[in-house]
Scaffold this motif. Structure first.
Motif, PDB file in Angstrom:
ATOM      1  N   GLU A 104       0.821  -1.203   0.000  1.00 50.94           N
ATOM      2  CA  GLU A 104       0.000   0.000   0.000  1.00 50.94           C
ATOM      3  C   GLU A 104       0.859   1.259   0.000  1.00 50.94           C
ATOM      4  OE1 GLU A 104      -2.434  -0.418   3.428  1.00 50.94           O
ATOM      5  OE2 GLU A 104      -3.568  -2.118   2.634  1.00 50.94           O
ATOM      6  N   LYS A 105       2.164   1.089   0.232  1.00 54.99           N
ATOM      7  CA  LYS A 105       3.073   2.222   0.282  1.00 54.99           C
ATOM      8  C   LYS A 105       3.800   2.390  -1.049  1.00 54.99           C
ATOM      9  CE  LYS A 105       3.588   1.256   5.189  1.00 54.99           C
ATOM     10  NZ  LYS A 105       4.484   0.783   6.269  1.00 54.99           N
ATOM     11  N   ASN A 106       4.283   3.598  -1.307  1.00 57.90           N
ATOM     12  CA  ASN A 106       4.980   3.897  -2.556  1.00 57.90           C
ATOM     13  C   ASN A 106       6.345   3.203  -2.564  1.00 57.90           C
ATOM     14  OD1 ASN A 106       6.930   5.548  -4.306  1.00 57.90           O
ATOM     15  ND2 ASN A 106       4.939   6.362  -4.912  1.00 57.90           N
ATOM     16  N   ILE A 107       6.550   2.307  -3.514  1.00 54.37           N
ATOM     17  CA  ILE A 107       7.758   1.485  -3.534  1.00 54.37           C
ATOM     18  C   ILE A 107       9.010   2.323  -3.778  1.00 54.37           C
ATOM     19  CG2 ILE A 107       8.966  -0.320  -4.836  1.00 54.37           C
ATOM     20  CD1 ILE A 107       6.274  -1.783  -5.053  1.00 54.37           C
ATOM     21  N   ASP A 108       8.960   3.252  -4.709  1.00 52.91           N
ATOM     22  CA  ASP A 108      10.140   4.072  -4.985  1.00 52.91           C
ATOM     23  C   ASP A 108      10.483   4.970  -3.797  1.00 52.91           C
ATOM     24  OD1 ASP A 108      10.644   3.056  -7.522  1.00 52.91           O
ATOM     25  OD2 ASP A 108       9.292   4.478  -8.498  1.00 52.91           O
ATOM     26  N   GLU A 109       9.471   5.507  -3.133  1.00 56.28           N
ATOM     27  CA  GLU A 109       9.731   6.339  -1.951  1.00 56.28           C
ATOM     28  C   GLU A 109      10.360   5.517  -0.828  1.00 56.28           C
ATOM     29  OE1 GLU A 109       6.135   8.294  -0.808  1.00 56.28           O
ATOM     30  OE2 GLU A 109       6.069   9.569  -2.600  1.00 56.28           O
ATOM     31  N   LYS A 145      12.891  -4.623  -5.106  1.00 58.00           N
ATOM     32  CA  LYS A 145      11.677  -3.821  -4.950  1.00 58.00           C
ATOM     33  C   LYS A 145      10.423  -4.605  -5.323  1.00 58.00           C
ATOM     34  CE  LYS A 145      13.340  -0.162  -7.273  1.00 58.00           C
ATOM     35  NZ  LYS A 145      13.369   1.215  -7.853  1.00 58.00           N
ATOM     36  N   GLU A 163       9.517  -3.324   2.006  1.00 58.58           N
ATOM     37  CA  GLU A 163       8.788  -2.717   3.123  1.00 58.58           C
ATOM     38  C   GLU A 163       9.256  -3.290   4.460  1.00 58.58           C
ATOM     39  OE1 GLU A 163       4.194  -2.543   4.733  1.00 58.58           O
ATOM     40  OE2 GLU A 163       4.530  -2.275   2.567  1.00 58.58           O
TER      41      GLU A 163
END
Length: 314
Positions: A104-109, A145, A163
């Protein structure tokens, strides 16, 4: 498309799903049926084909995309789908992105945050080792990633390995600030590499299942082997530092019965074990709560926590 997380008892399903598992079985009365697990990006659901030889049940295998018609019921507190009709679909009839569970989180960030923390490592040998993979190896970064951290249990989704690793690195960074006796560089490096063996232990999506090496060797051994082989490519890497780093990885499950070849013998190994366990357990509970939907009651016995669990009251 009606996603699995939105299904409820009494629903009639008529959508395409990924078949993660299929196996023939026999009831106590000797009647044949099929056990099936269907998946989309929101989760999985157990399904049954009670009349496997009936009209409308086409041939299909695990990892096929299938168009399913069936009814949702509740069996022993869990949703179950009774499949009435099913056919294997062709490429072009579905969008693969609808069937892969994704963070649910931005992978690149997340990856950029991981790099930012790892860039603070000062030891020249550990810094070289980290940069060899996380900064200078595009193929590794792309695979890292995309990979999951588990088949199920916790972080079993695209971006899950990243994550979880970031969560463990964050906790270790906090521990190092709180307990200055810790060797921060060693601890952060061990945290970054602690689960890297899962990239060989588990196959990539959509399978996300144990490989032969994963079954025979396990991610702890394979991750340690990768680190040791890479250390040999760094001229002058201190022998003692190499052993301490590998020990932390080998001991990060904490107990022999949990798969660690060694129990923690260094303060950093204890910290890594605690961070790994905390992040895994918190994510496991988060996924339980998410899967419960609007159910605010007791959710039943959970084998991970060895307890009957529920959400916290508001």
């Amino acid at each position: 498309m009606k996603y699995i997380e939105s299904l409820k008892e009494g629903d009639r399903v008529g959508d395409i799903y990924l078949c993660k598992y299929r196996q023939s079985a026999v009831t106590k009365n000797g009647k044949s049926y099929e056990n099936v697990i269907l998946q989309d990006k929101t989760g999985t659901i157990d399904a049954k084909i009670w009349e496997p030889n009936s009209h409308g049940i086409d041939d299909f295998d695990a990892m096929d995309y299938v168009d399913v018609v069936g009814d949702v019921s509740n069996f022993q507190g869990a949703l179950q789908l009774s499949i009435k009709r099913v056919r294997r679909v062709s490429e072009g009839e579905y969008n693969p992105e609808d069937y892969l569970p994704v963070s649910e989180k931005n992978i690149d960030e997340m990856y950029n945050e991981l790099l930012k923390i790892l860039n603070t490592v000062e030891n020249v040998y550990l810094k070289q080792l980290l940069e060899m993979y996380f900064k200078n190896n595009e193929a590794f970064a792309k695979a890292f990633k995309f990979h999951s951290a588990a088949k199920a249990v916790h972080h079993g989704f695209v971006g899950g390995l990243l994550e979880h690793t970031l969560g463990v690195v964050r906790l270790c960074d906090f521990y190092a600030e709180r307990y200055p006796e810790l060797n921060r560089d060693l601890l952060l490096t061990a945290a970054a590499f602690h689960d890297v063996g899962k990239m060989k232990e588990l196959s990539t999506f959509p399978e996300n299942d144990y490989t032969d090496d994963g079954q025979l060797l396990g991610h702890i051994y394979m991750g340690t082997e990768l680190v040791r082989a890479s250390i040999r490519r760094i001229q002058g890497f201190p022998k003692r530092l190499s052993a301490e780093l590998c020990h932390c990885i080998l001991a990060h499950h904490g107990e022999l019965e949990y798969g660690s070849p060694k129990k923690p013998a260094l303060m950093e190994a204890v910290a890594l074990n605690m961070a790994d366990n905390t992040d895994a357990k918190m994510e496991s509970f988060r996924e339980i709560i998410k899967g419960a939907g609007e159910n605010n009651g007791w959710l039943g016995y959970n084998r991970i926590f060895e307890s009957n669990v529920r959400k916290t009251g508001k």
